[in-house]
Design a protein around this motif. Structure first.
Motif, PDB file in Angstrom:
ATOM      1  N   THR A   1      -2.596   4.335  -3.909  1.00 47.06           N
ATOM      2  CA  THR A   1      -3.426   4.213  -2.714  1.00 47.06           C
ATOM      3  C   THR A   1      -3.468   5.532  -1.962  1.00 47.06           C
ATOM      4  O   THR A   1      -2.640   6.417  -2.174  1.00 47.06           O
ATOM      5  CB  THR A   1      -2.892   3.119  -1.764  1.00 47.06           C
ATOM      6  OG1 THR A   1      -1.544   3.433  -1.408  1.00 47.06           O
ATOM      7  CG2 THR A   1      -2.969   1.744  -2.408  1.00 47.06           C
TER       8      THR A   1
ATOM      9  N   ALA B   1      -7.878   2.375  -3.074  1.00 44.00           N
ATOM     10  CA  ALA B   1      -6.982   2.121  -4.213  1.00 44.00           C
ATOM     11  C   ALA B   1      -7.651   2.582  -5.501  1.00 44.00           C
ATOM     12  O   ALA B   1      -8.878   2.525  -5.644  1.00 44.00           O
ATOM     13  CB  ALA B   1      -6.619   0.650  -4.302  1.00 44.00           C
TER      14      ALA B   1
ATOM     15  N   GLU C   1       0.812  -1.218   0.000  1.00 42.49           N
ATOM     16  CA  GLU C   1       0.000   0.000   0.000  1.00 42.49           C
ATOM     17  C   GLU C   1       0.847   1.270   0.000  1.00 42.49           C
ATOM     18  O   GLU C   1       0.343   2.352  -0.277  1.00 42.49           O
ATOM     19  CB  GLU C   1      -0.952   0.019   1.204  1.00 42.49           C
ATOM     20  CG  GLU C   1      -2.104  -0.946   1.090  1.00 42.49           C
ATOM     21  CD  GLU C   1      -1.730  -2.369   1.498  1.00 42.49           C
ATOM     22  OE1 GLU C   1      -0.598  -2.598   1.982  1.00 42.49           O
ATOM     23  OE2 GLU C   1      -2.575  -3.264   1.317  1.00 42.49           O
TER      24      GLU C   1
ATOM     25  N   CYS D   1       1.647   5.793  -2.789  1.00 42.93           N
ATOM     26  CA  CYS D   1       0.661   6.197  -1.776  1.00 42.93           C
ATOM     27  C   CYS D   1       0.596   7.714  -1.645  1.00 42.93           C
ATOM     28  O   CYS D   1       1.621   8.382  -1.545  1.00 42.93           O
ATOM     29  CB  CYS D   1       1.044   5.581  -0.432  1.00 42.93           C
ATOM     30  SG  CYS D   1      -0.132   5.942   0.884  1.00 42.93           S
TER      31      CYS D   1
ATOM     32  N   ILE E   1      -8.215   2.473   3.717  1.00 41.80           N
ATOM     33  CA  ILE E   1      -7.240   2.442   2.622  1.00 41.80           C
ATOM     34  C   ILE E   1      -8.048   2.324   1.333  1.00 41.80           C
ATOM     35  O   ILE E   1      -8.864   1.418   1.191  1.00 41.80           O
ATOM     36  CB  ILE E   1      -6.284   1.230   2.730  1.00 41.80           C
ATOM     37  CG1 ILE E   1      -5.554   1.239   4.077  1.00 41.80           C
ATOM     38  CG2 ILE E   1      -5.288   1.247   1.561  1.00 41.80           C
ATOM     39  CD1 ILE E   1      -4.785  -0.059   4.350  1.00 41.80           C
TER      40      ILE E   1
END
Length: 162
Positions: free
Chosen positions: A125, A158, A85, A89, A156
């Motif tokens: 992400t 994406a 992740e 990010c 989280i």
């Protein structure tokens, strides 16, 4: 005109992304937020201190229209990061209250997505704290989908790289 720019409010079509520098950080620190959003943001200079930072992997840009900073993004791009992740990010993203909902955040996110795709990564992400006035709804409108939670309860999200 590229697809990302055509979706912008017409007054913002001249938007550029510039690297964050000592010459524009003062303007980035003056970004304002809407009432209720204060609890989700930190001043740019403070967020740079508390956010994981490596000059080798950090991607920091300001969105500029007519010499006015209207947004800031701080992301990490590290294809070799141990945590999937964190490879591409977004750590922080701010859009000035006066232009929220006009495509500035989407413009910055899609620019980072293109950089991540160029580095061979298939997604980017972002993490956010859930709650009233959180940025989650905006991330979902841009196309992020929830994929999990951090150990601290943050969501989280994406988005496939473009």
């Amino acid at each position: 005109m590229n697809e990302t720019l055509s979706a912008l409010d017409p007054s913002l079509r001249a938007m550029l992304l510039e690297e964050l520098t000592s010459g524009n950080i003062d303007r980035a620190n003056q970004l304002s937020v809407k009432p209720g959003q204060e609890k989700f943001v930190l001043p740019v200079t403070y967020s740079l201190i508390v956010t994981p930072f490596s000059p080798m992997t950090s991607w920091q840009r300001v969105a500029v229209v007519d010499d006015q900073v209207v947004g800031f993004i701080h992301a990490n791009l590290d294809p070799n990061a141990a945590v999937d992740e964190y490879r591409a990010c977004i750590w922080r993203i701010y859009v000035d209250a006066a232009v929220q909902g006009q495509g500035v955040g989407s413009f910055m996110i899609h620019a980072f997505s293109e950089v991540a795709a160029g580095a061979g990564l298939d997604r980017i992400t972002v993490m956010w704290e859930p709650g009233l006035d959180s940025p989650g709804e905006a991330f979902h409108r841009i196309g992020f989908t929830d994929i999990g939670r951090t150990e601290y309860g943050e969501i989280i999200g994406a988005l496939a790289s473009s």
